[in-house]
Write a protein that holds these residues in place. Sequence first.
Motif, PDB file in Angstrom:
ATOM      1  N   GLY A 229       0.793  -1.218   0.000  1.00 57.46           N
ATOM      2  CA  GLY A 229       0.000   0.000   0.000  1.00 57.46           C
ATOM      3  C   GLY A 229       0.825   1.267   0.000  1.00 57.46           C
ATOM      4  N   GLU A 230       2.163   1.123   0.144  1.00 61.16           N
ATOM      5  CA  GLU A 230       3.013   2.314   0.218  1.00 61.16           C
ATOM      6  C   GLU A 230       4.189   2.286  -0.751  1.00 61.16           C
ATOM      7  OE1 GLU A 230       4.083   3.796   4.044  1.00 61.16           O
ATOM      8  OE2 GLU A 230       2.318   2.938   5.023  1.00 61.16           O
ATOM      9  N   TYR A 231       5.005   1.236  -0.712  1.00 58.37           N
ATOM     10  CA  TYR A 231       6.183   1.242  -1.579  1.00 58.37           C
ATOM     11  C   TYR A 231       6.787  -0.153  -1.715  1.00 58.37           C
ATOM     12  CZ  TYR A 231       8.611   1.441   2.967  1.00 58.37           C
ATOM     13  OH  TYR A 231       9.046   1.192   4.251  1.00 58.37           O
ATOM     14  N   LYS A 232       7.627  -0.262  -2.736  1.00 60.07           N
ATOM     15  CA  LYS A 232       8.469  -1.433  -2.960  1.00 60.07           C
ATOM     16  C   LYS A 232       9.807  -0.884  -3.431  1.00 60.07           C
ATOM     17  CE  LYS A 232       8.388  -5.960  -5.211  1.00 60.07           C
ATOM     18  NZ  LYS A 232       7.575  -6.870  -6.060  1.00 60.07           N
ATOM     19  N   LYS A 233      10.804  -0.900  -2.542  1.00 58.97           N
ATOM     20  CA  LYS A 233      12.059  -0.197  -2.794  1.00 58.97           C
ATOM     21  C   LYS A 233      13.257  -1.097  -2.502  1.00 58.97           C
ATOM     22  CE  LYS A 233      10.249   3.872  -3.790  1.00 58.97           C
ATOM     23  NZ  LYS A 233      10.453   4.537  -5.100  1.00 58.97           N
ATOM     24  N   SER A 234      14.428  -0.651  -2.947  1.00 59.91           N
ATOM     25  CA  SER A 234      15.650  -1.429  -2.779  1.00 59.91           C
ATOM     26  C   SER A 234      16.554  -0.872  -1.689  1.00 59.91           C
ATOM     27  CB  SER A 234      16.442  -1.477  -4.091  1.00 59.91           C
ATOM     28  OG  SER A 234      15.856  -2.359  -5.013  1.00 59.91           O
ATOM     29  N   PHE A 235      17.151  -1.776  -0.954  1.00 59.61           N
ATOM     30  CA  PHE A 235      18.284  -1.522  -0.065  1.00 59.61           C
ATOM     31  C   PHE A 235      19.490  -1.978  -0.858  1.00 59.61           C
ATOM     32  CE2 PHE A 235      20.446  -3.499   3.949  1.00 59.61           C
ATOM     33  CZ  PHE A 235      21.412  -2.512   3.945  1.00 59.61           C
ATOM     34  N   ARG A 236      20.349  -1.062  -1.263  1.00 58.20           N
ATOM     35  CA  ARG A 236      21.379  -1.362  -2.249  1.00 58.20           C
ATOM     36  C   ARG A 236      22.760  -0.951  -1.761  1.00 58.20           C
ATOM     37  NH1 ARG A 236      20.001  -1.733  -7.592  1.00 58.20           N
ATOM     38  NH2 ARG A 236      18.135  -0.472  -7.136  1.00 58.20           N
ATOM     39  N   ASP A 237      23.708  -1.847  -1.925  1.00 61.72           N
ATOM     40  CA  ASP A 237      25.107  -1.539  -1.622  1.00 61.72           C
ATOM     41  C   ASP A 237      25.965  -2.632  -2.255  1.00 61.72           C
ATOM     42  OD1 ASP A 237      27.717  -1.674   0.129  1.00 61.72           O
ATOM     43  OD2 ASP A 237      26.783   0.230   0.665  1.00 61.72           O
ATOM     44  N   ASP A 238      27.117  -2.251  -2.808  1.00 63.08           N
ATOM     45  CA  ASP A 238      27.989  -3.249  -3.430  1.00 63.08           C
ATOM     46  C   ASP A 238      28.360  -4.371  -2.468  1.00 63.08           C
ATOM     47  OD1 ASP A 238      27.943  -1.822  -5.771  1.00 63.08           O
ATOM     48  OD2 ASP A 238      29.921  -0.893  -5.490  1.00 63.08           O
ATOM     49  N   ARG A 239      28.425  -4.047  -1.175  1.00 65.61           N
ATOM     50  CA  ARG A 239      28.870  -5.039  -0.190  1.00 65.61           C
ATOM     51  C   ARG A 239      27.765  -6.015   0.214  1.00 65.61           C
ATOM     52  NH1 ARG A 239      31.127  -0.563   3.786  1.00 65.61           N
ATOM     53  NH2 ARG A 239      29.344   0.474   2.792  1.00 65.61           N
ATOM     54  N   LEU A 240      26.562  -5.839  -0.320  1.00 64.07           N
ATOM     55  CA  LEU A 240      25.483  -6.790  -0.053  1.00 64.07           C
ATOM     56  C   LEU A 240      25.552  -8.016  -0.954  1.00 64.07           C
ATOM     57  CD1 LEU A 240      22.375  -4.449   0.422  1.00 64.07           C
ATOM     58  CD2 LEU A 240      23.791  -5.509   2.184  1.00 64.07           C
ATOM     59  N   LEU A 241      26.419  -7.993  -1.922  1.00 66.46           N
ATOM     60  CA  LEU A 241      26.548  -9.112  -2.847  1.00 66.46           C
ATOM     61  C   LEU A 241      26.906 -10.397  -2.097  1.00 66.46           C
ATOM     62  CD1 LEU A 241      26.567  -9.601  -5.989  1.00 66.46           C
ATOM     63  CD2 LEU A 241      29.061  -9.527  -5.802  1.00 66.46           C
ATOM     64  N   ALA A 242      26.301 -11.491  -2.522  1.00 71.01           N
ATOM     65  CA  ALA A 242      26.594 -12.782  -1.899  1.00 71.01           C
ATOM     66  C   ALA A 242      28.060 -13.148  -2.061  1.00 71.01           C
ATOM     67  CB  ALA A 242      25.720 -13.869  -2.516  1.00 71.01           C
ATOM     68  N   LYS A 243      28.607 -13.791  -1.038  1.00 71.17           N
ATOM     69  CA  LYS A 243      29.967 -14.310  -1.137  1.00 71.17           C
ATOM     70  C   LYS A 243      29.991 -15.527  -2.055  1.00 71.17           C
ATOM     71  CE  LYS A 243      33.928 -15.609   1.745  1.00 71.17           C
ATOM     72  NZ  LYS A 243      34.420 -15.772   3.132  1.00 71.17           N
ATOM     73  N   GLN A 244      28.979 -16.367  -1.936  1.00 68.82           N
ATOM     74  CA  GLN A 244      28.832 -17.533  -2.796  1.00 68.82           C
ATOM     75  C   GLN A 244      27.371 -17.675  -3.200  1.00 68.82           C
ATOM     76  OE1 GLN A 244      30.207 -21.069  -0.761  1.00 68.82           O
ATOM     77  NE2 GLN A 244      32.306 -20.809  -1.487  1.00 68.82           N
ATOM     78  N   ALA A 245      27.140 -18.164  -4.419  1.00 70.81           N
ATOM     79  CA  ALA A 245      25.795 -18.516  -4.880  1.00 70.81           C
ATOM     80  C   ALA A 245      25.824 -19.971  -5.319  1.00 70.81           C
ATOM     81  CB  ALA A 245      25.373 -17.611  -6.029  1.00 70.81           C
ATOM     82  N   TRP A 246      24.947 -20.770  -4.740  1.00 72.67           N
ATOM     83  CA  TRP A 246      24.874 -22.206  -5.040  1.00 72.67           C
ATOM     84  C   TRP A 246      23.662 -22.446  -5.931  1.00 72.67           C
ATOM     85  CZ3 TRP A 246      28.189 -26.153  -3.358  1.00 72.67           C
ATOM     86  CH2 TRP A 246      29.269 -25.715  -2.567  1.00 72.67           C
ATOM     87  N   LEU A 247      23.917 -22.778  -7.188  1.00 65.22           N
ATOM     88  CA  LEU A 247      22.857 -22.931  -8.183  1.00 65.22           C
ATOM     89  C   LEU A 247      22.625 -24.412  -8.449  1.00 65.22           C
ATOM     90  CD1 LEU A 247      24.072 -20.202 -10.721  1.00 65.22           C
ATOM     91  CD2 LEU A 247      22.758 -19.910  -8.618  1.00 65.22           C
TER      92      LEU A 247
END
Length: 388
Positions: free
Chosen positions: A158-176
Amino acid sequence: MINSFSLAQMPAIEFGWGCTDSRLADAILAQSQNQVMLISGGYADAHFVEPRLARVFECRKVHRVVVRGEPSPAVVDKLVAEAPQGIELVIGFGGGSVLDAAKAVAGLLPERFSVVDYLEGVGCGRKIQHTPVPFMAVPTTAGTGSETTKNAVISKLGEYKKSFRDDRLLAKQAWLDPAFLPHCPASVLYPTAMDAFTQLLESYVTLKANPITDALAWQGMCLFKGAFDLIASNDPTCQQQGYGQLMLAASLSGMTLANAGLGAVHGLAGPIGAYFEAPHGVVCARLLAPITRANIEALQIASSEQATTALNKYVQVAELLTGHRGLAGLVAYLEQMSADYVPQGLAEFGLRADNLAPVLACCRAGSMLGNPLVLSDQALKQAMMAAL
């Protein structure tokens, strides 16, 4: 000439059918000494977590929580407030919303301010001052590509959909691990995959595309092509191939959106998600064809070099997907894909011709800025009407 661009760091990626069966636990133990935080989705927690992380539960203190639905500020702040001190690693194990929640928590744990303070266009502009807790992503769907992006999407209905963004938020590992995907119901698998394809196409034609993101987006679209047919076959080997193609395409879409941005589909999807309880993948799938049509029609009468480049890219995608260079054929292909795999119209989630004004009023920031040209409010409303 090639325009100047920058490319963000990528996580270390482990890909392969069943790659999480034993090696995931080893990786978690190698990256922690005492205490970890596990944030999982309900289905993942019930079916996938225990057999893969049994040794982690035996050897580490695990603060374990389950997240359902898109993370709100209240949910994220509660997770952070209740987390014990000394967390060495945050693991997100689930769909895109779970990964976004885990990513946000990892970024907030060292400082423990409200996530609202950091949200673009909402908060007070606070920036991360301390290094986030390392974050590991284990996606169980093939959609948002959150495992390879540097932003966490936070929603307040009802109000917003926004991003919390920072280069350091990137995952250390991604397991696909594509072995998770056969367990996804069709109502999850196909809309999330369509979201991934939308991200690939939008980042391919966006104003901020560069040669590296173009290569990744093109590869992702090549992987996406035919994946649904492989999954529908009676051959288990073909099915595994199709699921693998979707999983990798989704992660590539995260890389391309993180570095090139998106366009009008996601520009509308954000505020639609803020004002209506409509699944993000469904919104993107239903908007993809009408927005593509609107872009093509506008690009055909534009006269800039930028417009010509974007139009030529649509021609390339048309040939890839349909075997022909006709742009009308591309739109028809996307319409048919949506009708076949995501038949729900957005009217099912409360959107009507007379309640779209709030969406139009706040759709011009964020992803919309990457669209290959500015679409009028009338064109955007027509696209939403076509998606109802």
